[in-house]
Design a protein around this motif. Structure first.
Motif, PDB file in Angstrom:
ATOM      1  N   THR A 254       0.778  79.698 118.867  1.00  0.00           N
ATOM      2  CA  THR A 254       1.832  80.261 119.717  1.00  0.00           C
ATOM      3  C   THR A 254       1.494  81.664 120.212  1.00  0.00           C
ATOM      4  OG1 THR A 254       3.482  78.915 118.572  1.00  0.00           O
ATOM      5  CG2 THR A 254       4.293  80.782 119.855  1.00  0.00           C
ATOM      6  N   PRO A 255       0.960  82.557 119.358  1.00  0.00           N
ATOM      7  CA  PRO A 255       0.629  83.908 119.838  1.00  0.00           C
ATOM      8  C   PRO A 255      -0.451  83.925 120.915  1.00  0.00           C
ATOM      9  CG  PRO A 255       0.706  83.865 117.437  1.00  0.00           C
ATOM     10  CD  PRO A 255       0.733  82.447 117.900  1.00  0.00           C
ATOM     11  N   CYS A 256      -1.261  82.848 121.002  1.00  0.00           N
ATOM     12  CA  CYS A 256      -2.353  82.822 121.975  1.00  0.00           C
ATOM     13  C   CYS A 256      -1.847  82.754 123.415  1.00  0.00           C
ATOM     14  CB  CYS A 256      -3.276  81.631 121.703  1.00  0.00           C
ATOM     15  SG  CYS A 256      -4.198  81.752 120.148  1.00  0.00           S
ATOM     16  N   GLN A 257      -0.583  82.339 123.597  1.00  0.00           N
ATOM     17  CA  GLN A 257      -0.014  82.249 124.946  1.00  0.00           C
ATOM     18  C   GLN A 257       1.320  82.968 125.086  1.00  0.00           C
ATOM     19  OE1 GLN A 257      -1.527  80.928 127.634  1.00  0.00           O
ATOM     20  NE2 GLN A 257      -3.316  80.492 126.368  1.00  0.00           N
ATOM     21  N   ALA A 258       1.926  83.386 123.978  1.00  0.00           N
ATOM     22  CA  ALA A 258       3.273  83.973 124.009  1.00  0.00           C
ATOM     23  C   ALA A 258       3.432  85.160 124.958  1.00  0.00           C
ATOM     24  CB  ALA A 258       3.684  84.374 122.588  1.00  0.00           C
ATOM     25  N   PRO A 259       2.437  86.075 125.093  1.00  0.00           N
ATOM     26  CA  PRO A 259       2.629  87.213 125.995  1.00  0.00           C
ATOM     27  C   PRO A 259       2.907  86.825 127.445  1.00  0.00           C
ATOM     28  CG  PRO A 259       0.799  87.637 124.515  1.00  0.00           C
ATOM     29  CD  PRO A 259       1.186  86.201 124.322  1.00  0.00           C
ATOM     30  N   THR A 260       2.567  85.604 127.844  1.00  0.00           N
ATOM     31  CA  THR A 260       2.862  85.152 129.207  1.00  0.00           C
ATOM     32  C   THR A 260       4.353  85.251 129.494  1.00  0.00           C
ATOM     33  OG1 THR A 260       0.993  83.612 129.098  1.00  0.00           O
ATOM     34  CG2 THR A 260       2.623  83.223 130.824  1.00  0.00           C
ATOM     35  N   ASN A 261       5.189  85.163 128.453  1.00  0.00           N
ATOM     36  CA  ASN A 261       6.651  85.275 128.560  1.00  0.00           C
ATOM     37  C   ASN A 261       7.207  84.112 129.392  1.00  0.00           C
ATOM     38  OD1 ASN A 261       9.322  86.073 128.615  1.00  0.00           O
ATOM     39  ND2 ASN A 261       8.850  88.221 129.025  1.00  0.00           N
ATOM     40  N   TYR A 262       7.144  82.932 128.798  1.00  0.00           N
ATOM     41  CA  TYR A 262       7.530  81.717 129.508  1.00  0.00           C
ATOM     42  C   TYR A 262       9.007  81.694 129.895  1.00  0.00           C
ATOM     43  CZ  TYR A 262       2.967  79.744 128.498  1.00  0.00           C
ATOM     44  OH  TYR A 262       1.610  79.515 128.463  1.00  0.00           O
ATOM     45  N   SER A 263       9.876  82.194 129.048  1.00  0.00           N
ATOM     46  CA  SER A 263      11.310  82.182 129.386  1.00  0.00           C
ATOM     47  C   SER A 263      11.583  83.035 130.617  1.00  0.00           C
ATOM     48  CB  SER A 263      12.144  82.680 128.196  1.00  0.00           C
ATOM     49  OG  SER A 263      11.773  84.007 127.837  1.00  0.00           O
ATOM     50  N   ARG A 264      10.893  84.162 130.734  1.00  0.00           N
ATOM     51  CA  ARG A 264      11.065  84.997 131.926  1.00  0.00           C
ATOM     52  C   ARG A 264      10.535  84.269 133.158  1.00  0.00           C
ATOM     53  NH1 ARG A 264       8.869  91.262 132.833  1.00  0.00           N
ATOM     54  NH2 ARG A 264       9.611  91.446 134.999  1.00  0.00           N
ATOM     55  N   TRP A 265       9.381  83.635 133.014  1.00  0.00           N
ATOM     56  CA  TRP A 265       8.752  82.957 134.159  1.00  0.00           C
ATOM     57  C   TRP A 265       9.622  81.808 134.660  1.00  0.00           C
ATOM     58  CZ3 TRP A 265       6.850  78.102 135.444  1.00  0.00           C
ATOM     59  CH2 TRP A 265       6.006  78.065 136.562  1.00  0.00           C
TER      60      TRP A 265
ATOM     61  N   ALA B 265       0.193  78.522 131.810  1.00  0.00           N
ATOM     62  CA  ALA B 265      -0.325  77.216 131.399  1.00  0.00           C
ATOM     63  C   ALA B 265       0.688  76.502 130.507  1.00  0.00           C
ATOM     64  CB  ALA B 265      -1.650  77.381 130.665  1.00  0.00           C
ATOM     65  N   PHE B 266       0.856  75.211 130.767  1.00  0.00           N
ATOM     66  CA  PHE B 266       1.786  74.373 130.013  1.00  0.00           C
ATOM     67  C   PHE B 266       1.041  73.135 129.523  1.00  0.00           C
ATOM     68  CE2 PHE B 266       4.230  76.889 132.956  1.00  0.00           C
ATOM     69  CZ  PHE B 266       5.402  77.203 132.306  1.00  0.00           C
ATOM     70  N   GLU B 267       1.734  72.329 128.727  1.00  0.00           N
ATOM     71  CA  GLU B 267       1.212  71.023 128.328  1.00  0.00           C
ATOM     72  C   GLU B 267       2.349  70.015 128.427  1.00  0.00           C
ATOM     73  OE1 GLU B 267      -0.374  72.338 124.586  1.00  0.00           O
ATOM     74  OE2 GLU B 267       1.399  71.667 123.478  1.00  0.00           O
TER      75      GLU B 267
ATOM     76  N   LYS C 201      -0.982  69.438 122.740  1.00  0.00           N
ATOM     77  CA  LYS C 201      -2.030  69.846 121.800  1.00  0.00           C
ATOM     78  C   LYS C 201      -1.453  69.841 120.395  1.00  0.00           C
ATOM     79  CE  LYS C 201      -5.772  71.531 124.161  1.00  0.00           C
ATOM     80  NZ  LYS C 201      -7.190  71.351 123.793  1.00  0.00           N
ATOM     81  N   GLU C 202      -2.053  69.085 119.506  1.00  0.00           N
ATOM     82  CA  GLU C 202      -1.576  69.007 118.127  1.00  0.00           C
ATOM     83  C   GLU C 202      -2.560  69.696 117.189  1.00  0.00           C
ATOM     84  OE1 GLU C 202       1.331  68.137 117.761  1.00  0.00           O
ATOM     85  OE2 GLU C 202       1.779  66.890 119.518  1.00  0.00           O
ATOM     86  N   ALA C 203      -2.160  69.837 115.934  1.00  0.00           N
ATOM     87  CA  ALA C 203      -2.996  70.508 114.940  1.00  0.00           C
ATOM     88  C   ALA C 203      -4.361  69.834 114.857  1.00  0.00           C
ATOM     89  CB  ALA C 203      -2.308  70.484 113.578  1.00  0.00           C
ATOM     90  N   LEU C 204      -5.406  70.664 114.817  1.00  0.00           N
ATOM     91  CA  LEU C 204      -6.774  70.152 114.825  1.00  0.00           C
ATOM     92  C   LEU C 204      -7.265  69.875 113.410  1.00  0.00           C
ATOM     93  CD1 LEU C 204      -8.182  72.679 117.413  1.00  0.00           C
ATOM     94  CD2 LEU C 204      -7.546  70.318 117.841  1.00  0.00           C
TER      95      LEU C 204
ATOM     96  N   ARG D 157       6.005  71.902 127.548  1.00  0.00           N
ATOM     97  CA  ARG D 157       6.163  73.089 126.703  1.00  0.00           C
ATOM     98  C   ARG D 157       5.002  74.041 126.974  1.00  0.00           C
ATOM     99  NH1 ARG D 157       4.785  70.457 120.713  1.00  0.00           N
ATOM    100  NH2 ARG D 157       2.501  70.419 120.951  1.00  0.00           N
ATOM    101  N   PRO D 158       5.093  75.299 126.518  1.00  0.00           N
ATOM    102  CA  PRO D 158       3.985  76.243 126.717  1.00  0.00           C
ATOM    103  C   PRO D 158       2.685  75.721 126.109  1.00  0.00           C
ATOM    104  CG  PRO D 158       5.954  77.418 126.055  1.00  0.00           C
ATOM    105  CD  PRO D 158       6.268  75.957 125.919  1.00  0.00           C
ATOM    106  N   PHE D 159       1.599  76.019 126.752  1.00  0.00           N
ATOM    107  CA  PHE D 159       0.280  75.604 126.273  1.00  0.00           C
ATOM    108  C   PHE D 159       0.021  76.187 124.891  1.00  0.00           C
ATOM    109  CE2 PHE D 159      -4.495  76.035 126.432  1.00  0.00           C
ATOM    110  CZ  PHE D 159      -4.757  74.663 126.420  1.00  0.00           C
ATOM    111  N   TYR D 160      -0.563  75.381 124.019  1.00  0.00           N
ATOM    112  CA  TYR D 160      -0.914  75.769 122.647  1.00  0.00           C
ATOM    113  C   TYR D 160       0.317  76.024 121.770  1.00  0.00           C
ATOM    114  CZ  TYR D 160      -5.981  76.060 122.222  1.00  0.00           C
ATOM    115  OH  TYR D 160      -7.309  75.744 122.087  1.00  0.00           O
ATOM    116  N   TYR D 161       1.467  75.494 122.172  1.00  0.00           N
ATOM    117  CA  TYR D 161       2.710  75.741 121.434  1.00  0.00           C
ATOM    118  C   TYR D 161       2.603  75.286 119.987  1.00  0.00           C
ATOM    119  CZ  TYR D 161       7.711  75.652 120.357  1.00  0.00           C
ATOM    120  OH  TYR D 161       8.945  75.855 119.793  1.00  0.00           O
ATOM    121  N   GLY D 162       1.925  74.154 119.760  1.00  0.00           N
ATOM    122  CA  GLY D 162       1.812  73.630 118.404  1.00  0.00           C
ATOM    123  C   GLY D 162       0.570  74.067 117.666  1.00  0.00           C
ATOM    124  N   LEU D 163      -0.293  74.837 118.298  1.00  0.00           N
ATOM    125  CA  LEU D 163      -1.565  75.242 117.691  1.00  0.00           C
ATOM    126  C   LEU D 163      -1.647  76.734 117.427  1.00  0.00           C
ATOM    127  CD1 LEU D 163      -4.299  73.163 119.581  1.00  0.00           C
ATOM    128  CD2 LEU D 163      -3.425  72.823 117.273  1.00  0.00           C
TER     129      LEU D 163
END
Length: 415
Positions: free
Chosen positions: A293-304, A259-261, A377-380, A285-291
């Motif tokens: 980061t650990p919530c999506q980091a395991p997806t390993n976007y650079s590898r993908w 997932a991206f945004e 997605k920005e800070a809530l 950028r990766p989804f939730y990047y600004g909110l």
């Protein structure tokens, strides 16, 4: 002589009757043969040109039946649920796109129908009595003017338990009664809606996101559960169907869709090549990047991003689940439901992914397909009541993890 004449007449009559019988039998045979051939032709025709969707009248009758039931209360008693305002016929092997939205955010359905070629299920939340009326009238209008909605969309309605939705009078609101096309329905919705964040409804009612997710994926085998303001890559449904149809090895596997945004929603990438180009210049950028980061980091976007380009959709690599990863995924079989105690914002999807891990599902990231959220997605910022609910969910998540240990005492996995 007269006797001989009578015998000849009787003989000719008998012969004529016999000839007529033979002719009738031949006609019957030809008719049956033609019928069988016609059925064969019809079967071949429908193989390539499926029957037309249900009529408008049939869909409207279903809508009236669903509303006339009065709905059912959810387990908490706080919400009233109306199943099947619109229905679609599901192939047991199909992949359904399941999503949820407040009434104002139903605008996004149009884009989802363009990108997702398969069945779609949406749960709609109406926070007020007026929104419940708008939702029913809108369902009526969509079923009347949008063939794709009649053919491919299931729609359910949830509202606070103190409200009851009513069978819509086409005259109310009057503007919808004048519409004549699907585009006009969405254009009208754009004028009356106030799109925003689902959980920031400006009311004292909590947005029941997990109840809505469960309702949307109910009855499906394979489902991709997403937020309504996300868009899948082009051809994702077809790629998933082909992959799942070719093998039955996917039981116990969660097929992760990265997932991206995107900064500007007017330029939604259709394929991976377009996405990567936007990713490299910072427009994606990766989804939730600004909110979170650990919530999506395991997806390993650079590898993908650096995977070699391929024509067929397939799993590319395995990722062990770790807290607080909340991937979007396709999975079938005994998928745990979303815990409906989680409402508003925070920990609602993480908790379900945690249980999915506990029951033994493995997570494999797909090579080509993806999702894109409209906008960064920005800070809530919550008003005090919403912030209190977020803190409540944080405490509930700790309790939830302890409950999982007791629920699956023999599982070697932990959250």
């Amino acid at each position: 002589m007269q006797m001989s004449y009578a015998i000849r007449c009787a003989f000719y009559q008998l012969l004529l009757a016999a000839l007529m019988l033979v002719a009738m039998l031949q006609l019957l045979y030809l008719s049956l043969l033609s019928g069988l051939h016609g059925q064969e032709e019809q079967d071949q025709y429908f193989e390539f040109f499926p029957p037309s969707p249900r009529s408008v009248d049939q869909v409207k009758a279903q809508l009236r039946t669903a509303l006339a039931s009065g709905g059912v209360l959810d387990a908490s008693g706080d919400y009233r649920v109306y199943r099947g305002l619109l229905k679609t016929t599901l192939d047991p092997n199909d992949v359904i796109l399941a999503t949820h939205a407040s009434v104002d955010n139903l605008l996004h359905l149009s884009g989802l129908l363009e990108r997702w070629e398969g069945p779609l299920s949406v749960s709609v939340f109406a926070a007020t009595k007026e929104e419940a009326q708008l939702a029913t009238v809108l369902s009526y209008a969509l079923s009347s003017h949008c063939p794709d909605m009649r053919a491919r969309v299931a729609m359910h309605l949830v509202c606070p338990s103190r409200y009851e939705a009513a069978v819509p009078d086409p005259r109310e609101p009057g503007e919808f009664a004048l519409l004549r096309s699907c585009q006009e329905v969405f254009d009208k919705l754009a004028r009356v809606a106030q799109p925003g964040i689902n959980y920031a409804l400006g009311t004292n009612v909590s947005y029941p996101n997990n109840l809505l997710r469960n309702l949307a994926r109910e009855g499906a085998n394979y489902a991709l559960v997403i937020d309504v303001d996300m868009v899948p890559s082009e051809g994702l449904w077809r790629g998933l169907r082909e992959m799942l149809d070719q093998s039955n090895q996917w039981g116990g596997t969660a097929l992760v869709v990265p997932a991206f945004e995107i900064r500007r929603a007017r330029r939604m990438p259709m394929n991976k090549n377009e996405l990567v180009q936007l990713y490299q210049v910072g427009e994606v950028r990766p989804f939730y990047y600004g909110l979170c980061t650990p919530c999506q980091a395991p997806t390993n976007y650079s590898r993908w991003v650096n995977l070699p380009e391929e024509s067929l959709l397939r799993p590319a690599y395995v990722v062990p689940w770790q807290d607080p990863w909340e991937p979007f995924y396709v999975a079938g079989g005994k998928v745990p439901t979303f815990d409906e105690r989680f409402r508003q914002y925070g920990f609602n999807r993480i908790s379900q992914a945690c249980e999915l891990h506990m029951v033994g599902f493995d997570f494999e990231v797909l090579n080509e397909g993806f999702l894109v959220h409209k906008g960064f997605k920005e800070a809530l910022k919550f008003h005090p009541q919403k912030e209190a609910e977020n803190q409540h969910n944080k405490i509930l998540y700790r309790q939830f993890k302890q409950e999982l240990k007791a629920k699956y005492p023999n599982s070697p996995r932990r959250c």
